[in-house]
Design a protein around this motif. Structure first.
Motif, mmCIF file in Angstrom:
data_model
loop_
_atom_site.group_PDB
_atom_site.id
_atom_site.type_symbol
_atom_site.label_atom_id
_atom_site.label_comp_id
_atom_site.label_asym_id
_atom_site.label_seq_id
_atom_site.Cartn_x
_atom_site.Cartn_y
_atom_site.Cartn_z
ATOM 1 N N TYR A 142 4.605 -73.402 -29.490
ATOM 2 C CA TYR A 142 3.427 -72.647 -29.061
ATOM 3 C C TYR A 142 2.294 -73.550 -28.544
ATOM 4 C CZ TYR A 142 5.170 -68.267 -31.104
ATOM 5 O OH TYR A 142 5.897 -67.128 -31.388
ATOM 6 N N GLY A 143 2.407 -74.846 -28.743
ATOM 7 C CA GLY A 143 1.323 -75.739 -28.351
ATOM 8 C C GLY A 143 0.062 -75.419 -29.144
ATOM 9 N N ASN A 144 -1.098 -75.535 -28.516
ATOM 10 C CA ASN A 144 -2.355 -75.149 -29.173
ATOM 11 C C ASN A 144 -2.440 -73.623 -29.229
ATOM 12 O OD1 ASN A 144 -3.204 -77.883 -29.287
ATOM 13 N ND2 ASN A 144 -3.972 -77.740 -27.182
ATOM 14 N N ALA A 145 -2.767 -73.085 -30.405
ATOM 15 C CA ALA A 145 -2.741 -71.621 -30.570
ATOM 16 C C ALA A 145 -3.838 -71.127 -31.497
ATOM 17 C CB ALA A 145 -1.378 -71.179 -31.090
ATOM 18 N N ILE A 146 -4.063 -69.827 -31.417
ATOM 19 C CA ILE A 146 -5.050 -69.129 -32.255
ATOM 20 C C ILE A 146 -4.445 -67.820 -32.727
ATOM 21 C CG2 ILE A 146 -7.310 -67.957 -32.286
ATOM 22 C CD1 ILE A 146 -8.189 -69.854 -30.040
ATOM 23 N N VAL A 147 -4.737 -67.443 -33.976
ATOM 24 C CA VAL A 147 -4.358 -66.126 -34.500
ATOM 25 C C VAL A 147 -5.608 -65.475 -35.088
ATOM 26 C CG1 VAL A 147 -2.973 -64.831 -36.166
ATOM 27 C CG2 VAL A 147 -1.981 -66.821 -35.009
ATOM 28 N N ILE A 148 -5.853 -64.211 -34.691
ATOM 29 C CA ILE A 148 -7.026 -63.459 -35.169
ATOM 30 C C ILE A 148 -6.573 -62.241 -35.959
ATOM 31 C CG2 ILE A 148 -9.095 -62.168 -34.482
ATOM 32 C CD1 ILE A 148 -9.183 -63.848 -31.946
ATOM 33 N N LYS A 149 -7.193 -62.033 -37.105
ATOM 34 C CA LYS A 149 -6.908 -60.856 -37.935
ATOM 35 C C LYS A 149 -7.876 -59.740 -37.558
ATOM 36 C CE LYS A 149 -6.743 -59.262 -42.750
ATOM 37 N NZ LYS A 149 -6.956 -59.656 -44.187
ATOM 38 N N HIS A 150 -7.329 -58.541 -37.276
ATOM 39 C CA HIS A 150 -8.154 -57.402 -36.856
ATOM 40 C C HIS A 150 -8.227 -56.291 -37.904
ATOM 41 C CE1 HIS A 150 -8.197 -59.265 -32.931
ATOM 42 N NE2 HIS A 150 -6.880 -59.244 -32.890
ATOM 43 N N GLY A 151 -7.471 -56.363 -38.937
ATOM 44 C CA GLY A 151 -7.445 -55.301 -39.934
ATOM 45 C C GLY A 151 -6.303 -54.338 -39.679
ATOM 46 N N ASN A 152 -5.997 -53.495 -40.666
ATOM 47 C CA ASN A 152 -4.903 -52.519 -40.553
ATOM 48 C C ASN A 152 -3.579 -53.189 -40.188
ATOM 49 O OD1 ASN A 152 -6.615 -50.314 -41.111
ATOM 50 N ND2 ASN A 152 -7.245 -50.226 -38.969
ATOM 51 N N LYS A 153 -3.368 -54.381 -40.776
ATOM 52 C CA LYS A 153 -2.130 -55.143 -40.563
ATOM 53 C C LYS A 153 -1.890 -55.431 -39.075
ATOM 54 C CE LYS A 153 0.206 -53.377 -44.692
ATOM 55 N NZ LYS A 153 1.416 -52.700 -45.220
ATOM 56 N N THR A 154 -2.956 -55.759 -38.377
ATOM 57 C CA THR A 154 -2.859 -56.083 -36.953
ATOM 58 C C THR A 154 -3.465 -57.460 -36.691
ATOM 59 O OG1 THR A 154 -3.046 -53.742 -36.369
ATOM 60 C CG2 THR A 154 -3.444 -55.341 -34.619
ATOM 61 N N HIS A 199 -9.877 -58.075 -29.453
ATOM 62 C CA HIS A 199 -10.561 -57.168 -30.373
ATOM 63 C C HIS A 199 -11.322 -58.026 -31.381
ATOM 64 C CE1 HIS A 199 -11.293 -53.292 -32.217
ATOM 65 N NE2 HIS A 199 -10.875 -53.738 -33.397
ATOM 66 N N GLY A 200 -12.378 -57.441 -31.933
ATOM 67 C CA GLY A 200 -13.147 -58.185 -32.926
ATOM 68 C C GLY A 200 -12.335 -58.450 -34.189
ATOM 69 N N GLY A 201 -12.589 -59.587 -34.822
ATOM 70 C CA GLY A 201 -11.855 -59.915 -36.051
ATOM 71 C C GLY A 201 -12.220 -61.288 -36.570
ATOM 72 N N THR A 202 -11.371 -61.820 -37.436
ATOM 73 C CA THR A 202 -11.602 -63.119 -38.060
ATOM 74 C C THR A 202 -10.463 -64.073 -37.716
ATOM 75 O OG1 THR A 202 -12.730 -62.049 -39.916
ATOM 76 C CG2 THR A 202 -12.013 -64.321 -40.246
ATOM 77 N N VAL A 203 -10.817 -65.278 -37.311
ATOM 78 C CA VAL A 203 -9.811 -66.286 -36.972
ATOM 79 C C VAL A 203 -9.131 -66.771 -38.263
ATOM 80 C CG1 VAL A 203 -9.405 -68.549 -35.936
ATOM 81 C CG2 VAL A 203 -11.137 -67.024 -34.960
ATOM 82 N N VAL A 204 -7.807 -66.638 -38.312
ATOM 83 C CA VAL A 204 -7.060 -67.070 -39.511
ATOM 84 C C VAL A 204 -6.188 -68.298 -39.229
ATOM 85 C CG1 VAL A 204 -7.068 -64.802 -40.600
ATOM 86 C CG2 VAL A 204 -5.228 -65.389 -39.004
ATOM 87 N N LYS A 205 -5.965 -68.584 -37.939
ATOM 88 C CA LYS A 205 -5.222 -69.781 -37.550
ATOM 89 C C LYS A 205 -5.829 -70.328 -36.264
ATOM 90 C CE LYS A 205 -0.587 -68.705 -39.394
ATOM 91 N NZ LYS A 205 0.854 -68.580 -39.033
ATOM 92 N N ALA A 206 -5.908 -71.660 -36.158
ATOM 93 C CA ALA A 206 -6.442 -72.262 -34.932
ATOM 94 C C ALA A 206 -6.084 -73.748 -34.907
ATOM 95 C CB ALA A 206 -7.955 -72.087 -34.858
ATOM 96 N N GLY A 207 -5.500 -74.196 -33.792
ATOM 97 C CA GLY A 207 -5.221 -75.614 -33.672
ATOM 98 C C GLY A 207 -3.883 -75.920 -33.046
ATOM 99 N N PRO A 208 -3.463 -77.211 -33.082
ATOM 100 C CA PRO A 208 -2.195 -77.637 -32.490
ATOM 101 C C PRO A 208 -0.995 -77.200 -33.324
ATOM 102 C CG PRO A 208 -3.238 -79.454 -33.640
ATOM 103 C CD PRO A 208 -4.221 -78.316 -33.664
ATOM 104 N N ASN A 209 0.195 -77.532 -32.827
ATOM 105 C CA ASN A 209 1.436 -77.173 -33.514
ATOM 106 C C ASN A 209 1.535 -75.655 -33.717
ATOM 107 O OD1 ASN A 209 3.953 -77.925 -34.748
ATOM 108 N ND2 ASN A 209 3.018 -77.650 -36.780
ATOM 109 N N GLY A 210 1.060 -74.922 -32.723
ATOM 110 C CA GLY A 210 1.114 -73.466 -32.817
ATOM 111 C C GLY A 210 0.269 -72.924 -33.936
ATOM 112 N N ALA A 211 -0.760 -73.720 -34.345
ATOM 113 C CA ALA A 211 -1.636 -73.328 -35.465
ATOM 114 C C ALA A 211 -0.813 -73.047 -36.711
ATOM 115 C CB ALA A 211 -2.486 -72.127 -35.082
ATOM 116 N N GLY A 212 0.334 -73.791 -36.827
ATOM 117 C CA GLY A 212 1.189 -73.621 -37.997
ATOM 118 C C GLY A 212 2.461 -72.852 -37.718
#
Length: 230
Positions: A153-165, A135-148
């Motif tokens: 998790y290895g290399n990972a990404i987290v995207i914020k979609h709004g409405n606490k999702t 879904h469309g959104g904004t990247v809030v985490k990206a990179g190694p170590n599970g992005a934090g």
């Protein structure tokens, strides 16, 4: 005696003259009648031509109107189709994170690979498979170590979609986005891999209520509610 002869000879001449006048008059009448008939025929022909011309004009106007109505109906149908397609596209604003896959470890499953129950849904796919933003959104985490979120998790990404999702993508071989980047639904954000705590190439996918580990919900159930078919 001579006067009587003269008088008798004059009468036939007068008769012949009258006859000639009558014949001439009759001829004139005949000629006049023919002229009247010709004029009548011409008038009838003109009226018929005018009627035919009017009928042709009316038929042409009717055809033009019919063509205009058909064009209008076609345009309306095209607009309705486009509107339906747009509505369908809007309704299907959530997509699978990968196009071709086999579901493996499911949400909340038990196993020795995890410290507690499995926090997401695994998609068994070859390394290098394009990973898409669900879904469309904004990247809030990206990179190694599970992005934090930790090395598991290895290399990972987290995207914020709004409405606490939030959506999370892990075990990636390559990350193609950076923190703060805005992405669209279906946009390629990474390549799948086998990094971190992984027993084979796959994508670990989560739906979270926060950007951090520990807030995951069942991703398959969530996506099905959004119209995604598995």
């Amino acid at each position: 005696m001579s006067q009587r002869v003269t008088s008798r000879s004059f009468r036939p001449a007068r008769i012949r003259t009258r006859a000639a006048v009558l014949v001439a008059g009759f001829g004139a009448s005949v000629a006049l009648g023919a002229g009247v008939a010709t004029a009548a025929d011409t008038t009838t022909s003109g009226v018929a031509h005018a009627v035919q011309a009017q009928a042709a004009a009316q038929a042409k106007a009717a055809q033009a109107k019919q063509a205009a109505e058909a064009k209008k109906a076609a345009q309306a149908a095209k607009a309705a189709k486009a509107k339906k397609a747009a509505a369908k596209k809007k309704a299907a604003s959530w997509v699978d994170p990968v196009k071709k896959y086999k579901l493996s470890a499911s949400f909340a499953a038990n196993g020795g690979m995890w410290a507690s129950k499995h926090s997401g849904q695994d998609y068994a796919i070859p390394t290098g498979t394009p990973v898409l933003a669900t879904h469309g959104g904004t990247v809030v985490k990206a990179g190694p170590n599970g992005a934090g979120d930790g090395p598991a998790y290895g290399n990972a990404i987290v995207i914020k979609h709004g409405n606490k999702t939030y959506s999370q993508y892990a075990h990636l071989s390559k990350v193609n986005v950076k923190i703060g980047q805005v992405v669209k639904t279906g946009q390629k954000i990474a390549l799948s891999g086998n990094t971190g705590n992984s027993s084979g190439p796959h994508l670990h996918f989560e739906i979270r209520t926060t950007p951090n580990y520990g807030s995951a919900v069942d991703p398959v159930k969530f996506l099905r509610a959004k119209g995604v078919n598995f």
